[in-house]
Write an enzyme that holds these catalytic residues in place. Structure first.
Site, PDB file in Angstrom:
ATOM      1  N   ASP A   1       6.146   3.249   1.600  1.00 46.25           N
ATOM      2  CA  ASP A   1       5.195   1.735   2.291  1.00 46.25           C
ATOM      3  C   ASP A   1       4.255   2.169   3.291  1.00 46.25           C
ATOM      4  O   ASP A   1       5.030   1.942   4.696  1.00 46.25           O
ATOM      5  CB  ASP A   1       6.477   0.403   2.711  1.00 46.25           C
ATOM      6  CG  ASP A   1       5.279  -0.354   2.435  1.00 46.25           C
ATOM      7  OD1 ASP A   1       4.103  -0.217   3.370  1.00 46.25           O
ATOM      8  OD2 ASP A   1       6.158  -2.053   2.411  1.00 46.25           O
ATOM      9  N   HIS A   2       2.875   2.166   2.963  1.00 51.69           N
ATOM     10  CA  HIS A   2       2.249   2.491   4.484  1.00 51.69           C
ATOM     11  C   HIS A   2       2.030   1.826   5.529  1.00 51.69           C
ATOM     12  O   HIS A   2       1.603   2.371   6.321  1.00 51.69           O
ATOM     13  CB  HIS A   2       0.743   3.190   4.410  1.00 51.69           C
ATOM     14  CG  HIS A   2       0.129   4.099   4.496  1.00 51.69           C
ATOM     15  ND1 HIS A   2       0.007   4.962   6.097  1.00 51.69           N
ATOM     16  CD2 HIS A   2      -0.800   4.724   4.417  1.00 51.69           C
ATOM     17  CE1 HIS A   2      -0.178   5.379   6.149  1.00 51.69           C
ATOM     18  NE2 HIS A   2      -1.646   5.604   5.124  1.00 51.69           N
ATOM     19  N   ARG A   3       2.618   0.457   5.086  1.00 50.35           N
ATOM     20  CA  ARG A   3       2.437  -0.261   6.549  1.00 50.35           C
ATOM     21  C   ARG A   3       3.992   0.058   7.714  1.00 50.35           C
ATOM     22  O   ARG A   3       3.195  -0.314   8.578  1.00 50.35           O
ATOM     23  CB  ARG A   3       2.696  -2.098   6.105  1.00 50.35           C
ATOM     24  CG  ARG A   3       1.476  -2.287   4.936  1.00 50.35           C
ATOM     25  CD  ARG A   3       1.931  -4.045   4.333  1.00 50.35           C
ATOM     26  NE  ARG A   3       3.246  -3.227   3.157  1.00 50.35           N
ATOM     27  CZ  ARG A   3       4.191  -4.525   2.925  1.00 50.35           C
ATOM     28  NH1 ARG A   3       3.394  -5.486   3.266  1.00 50.35           N
ATOM     29  NH2 ARG A   3       5.033  -4.523   1.962  1.00 50.35           N
ATOM     30  N   VAL A   4       4.788   1.034   6.998  1.00 49.30           N
ATOM     31  CA  VAL A   4       5.857   0.839   7.790  1.00 49.30           C
ATOM     32  C   VAL A   4       5.893   2.230   8.125  1.00 49.30           C
ATOM     33  O   VAL A   4       5.581   3.460   9.572  1.00 49.30           O
ATOM     34  CB  VAL A   4       6.952   0.788   6.848  1.00 49.30           C
ATOM     35  CG1 VAL A   4       8.222   1.166   7.524  1.00 49.30           C
ATOM     36  CG2 VAL A   4       6.767  -0.799   6.867  1.00 49.30           C
TER      37      VAL A   4
ATOM     38  N   PRO B   1       0.594  -1.542  -0.165  1.00 48.25           N
ATOM     39  CA  PRO B   1       0.060  -0.434  -0.139  1.00 48.25           C
ATOM     40  C   PRO B   1       0.766   0.790   0.253  1.00 48.25           C
ATOM     41  O   PRO B   1       1.701   1.509   1.321  1.00 48.25           O
ATOM     42  CB  PRO B   1      -0.462   0.324   1.337  1.00 48.25           C
ATOM     43  CG  PRO B   1       0.394  -1.311   2.133  1.00 48.25           C
ATOM     44  CD  PRO B   1       0.511  -1.837   1.660  1.00 48.25           C
TER      45      PRO B   1
END
Length: 454
Positions: free
Chosen positions: A426-429, A250
């Site tokens: 990276d929107h997860r990070v 994402p």
């Protein structure tokens, strides 16, 4: 007792390799550690060395063939030794040879598709068809021109017995089109034949390729209007990495514009002082951006991270990867401990690794393990773009060109040099505010370059 020569995993991400050239011939005496052959991995051309002493009894796999790791490629032993049991059922039946399509392999010899293996896995592809060697000159963005728009080139025959120098892609296209490299004049370094030298050169009139026509062989490019080029190891890796990045990750993008007037002045002063001291070394804008990026990452460690599926790995060390265009794709040499190095060190290291990257001579440890990437297309007059994240890294910085434009400073319209930066996150990070804070610091460092040495 005979010793098997296997296709070794010469890089951390290698699952198959193309045997570029045998350095030892059948009957040659070899010592342990001797270079037996050159192998093209997913990132570089590397040496396959002998693990035992003896005589090279058999080249099971011919040059130009792609085989999976652990595949038998040759045998070392004593002269006259019986090796029928060793080579039986191995070798060419399982390899993707460069010749015409062979009969389907028996079920026992069928390859098992490789599974994902982390950093830069390789996806199986159609059989390769050309002998390759190290690349010499990059084509911007890894793009190549088609033969239909090129003008014919004058050719000169190579001297009999002389070794023909050509890039991997040029060799492959020449093989596909039935061209004799010995009759083509190379315009690359030291007369190396590169892809532009093949543009417009007609296919040799030596008859159709194996198969006898469109149903079973190659159609000359002059008649077909196109050229099919089998995937190289690096292009396979790029394709898989992009699919693994732009799909599952994402990603969001942050763009800012930086005033580069002070950096422009500082770079000019540094290079003038270097020249006055008798040095030919020059600092580039990319070197300064890399240094500023590493300095900003030290202040924002949340961006210096890897996504690891079940955890986030925050790195204490900063290793900036820099994107380098090579003839058949892209590779990212890594400048280790970037924040601890001076601009002069970064400049020297980046120039050296970029040159060796284009020659496909980087060692695996020189292009793996980056914690954040920088991709610069400013030299190609690109104002702004978005770069694809290089997993497992969580961010990449896309650098545009420096453009002189009118801006308002203290209420007056003045001309200033400006540059756009776009960060892919990276929107997860990385959350939006986290990435924005990093870009704000990076912008401050570039607009006030003395802050990098404060």
């Amino acid at each position: 007792m005979a010793t098997k020569i296997l296709m070794e995993a010469l890089s951390p991400t290698m699952e198959e390799g193309r045997l570029v050239e045998w350095k030892k011939q059948e009957g040659d005496t070899v010592a342990a550690g001797d270079v037996l052959a050159e192998v093209e991995t997913d990132k570089a051309v590397m040496d396959l060395v002998a693990r035992a002493a003896g005589t090279l009894l058999k080249q099971v796999i011919p040059a130009g063939t792609t085989v999976p790791v652990t595949q038998l490629v040759g045998v070392i032993g004593k002269p006259g030794e019986d090796i029928a049991a060793i080579i039986g059922g191995n070798g060419q039946a399982r390899a993707s040879a460069p010749a015409a399509p062979a009969a389907p392999a028996a079920p026992a010899a069928k390859r098992v598709e490789p599974k994902l293996a982390g950093d830069a896995d390789v996806v199986p592809a159609p059989p390769a068809s050309a002998v390759t060697e190290s690349s010499s000159k990059s084509i911007p963005g890894g793009l190549t021109k088609g033969p239909e728009t090129a003008a014919p080139l004058a050719t000169t025959a190579a001297e009999p017995g002389a070794r023909i120098k050509a890039s991997p892609l040029a060799r492959r296209i020449a093989s596909e089109r039935g061209l004799d490299l010995g009759s083509i004049h190379g315009s690359g370094p030291e007369g190396r034949i590169i892809i532009r030298d093949l543009e417009g050169v007609a296919a040799q009139a030596s008859g159709p390729a194996s198969g006898g026509g469109p149903a079973g062989g190659q159609v000359p490019a002059a008649l077909s209007g196109f050229t099919d080029v089998p995937l190289t190891q690096i292009r396979k890796t790029i394709a898989k990495r992009l699919a693994a990045s732009i799909g599952p990750i994402p990603t969001f993008y942050l763009t800012t514009e930086v005033d580069m007037e002070r950096v422009w002045e500082a770079r000019s002063a540094l290079n003038e002082a270097s020249a006055a001291g008798g040095s030919k070394a020059k600092v580039s804008f990319n070197d300064i951006v890399i240094k500023a990026t590493a300095t900003a990452l030290r202040q924002h460690p949340a961006c210096n991270a890897w996504w690891q599926d079940d955890r986030i790995r925050y790195w204490n060390e900063i290793h900036v990867s820099m994107a380098v265009a090579v003839e058949d794709g892209l590779i990212t040499p890594v400048i280790r401990n970037t924040d601890r190095k001076t601009l002069r060190q970064i400049s020297a290291e980046s120039q050296d690794m970029a040159a060796r990257a284009r020659e496909r001579r980087l060692r695996p440890e020189e292009y793996t393990g980056g914690t954040f990437s920088v991709s610069n297309l400013g030299m190609f007059d690109i104002d702004q773009f978005t770069a694809v994240i290089n997993p497992p890294e969580a961010g990449i910085l896309a650098v545009g060109s420096i453009v002189e434009k009118p801006v308002i400073v203290n209420g007056a319209v003045v001309s200033r040099r400006r540059m756009r930066l776009t960060m892919s996150c990276d929107h997860r990070v990385i959350d939006g505010a986290t990435g924005a804070a990093f870009l704000r610091t990076l912008k401050m460092l570039l607009e006030n370059p003395l802050a990098m040495v404060w």
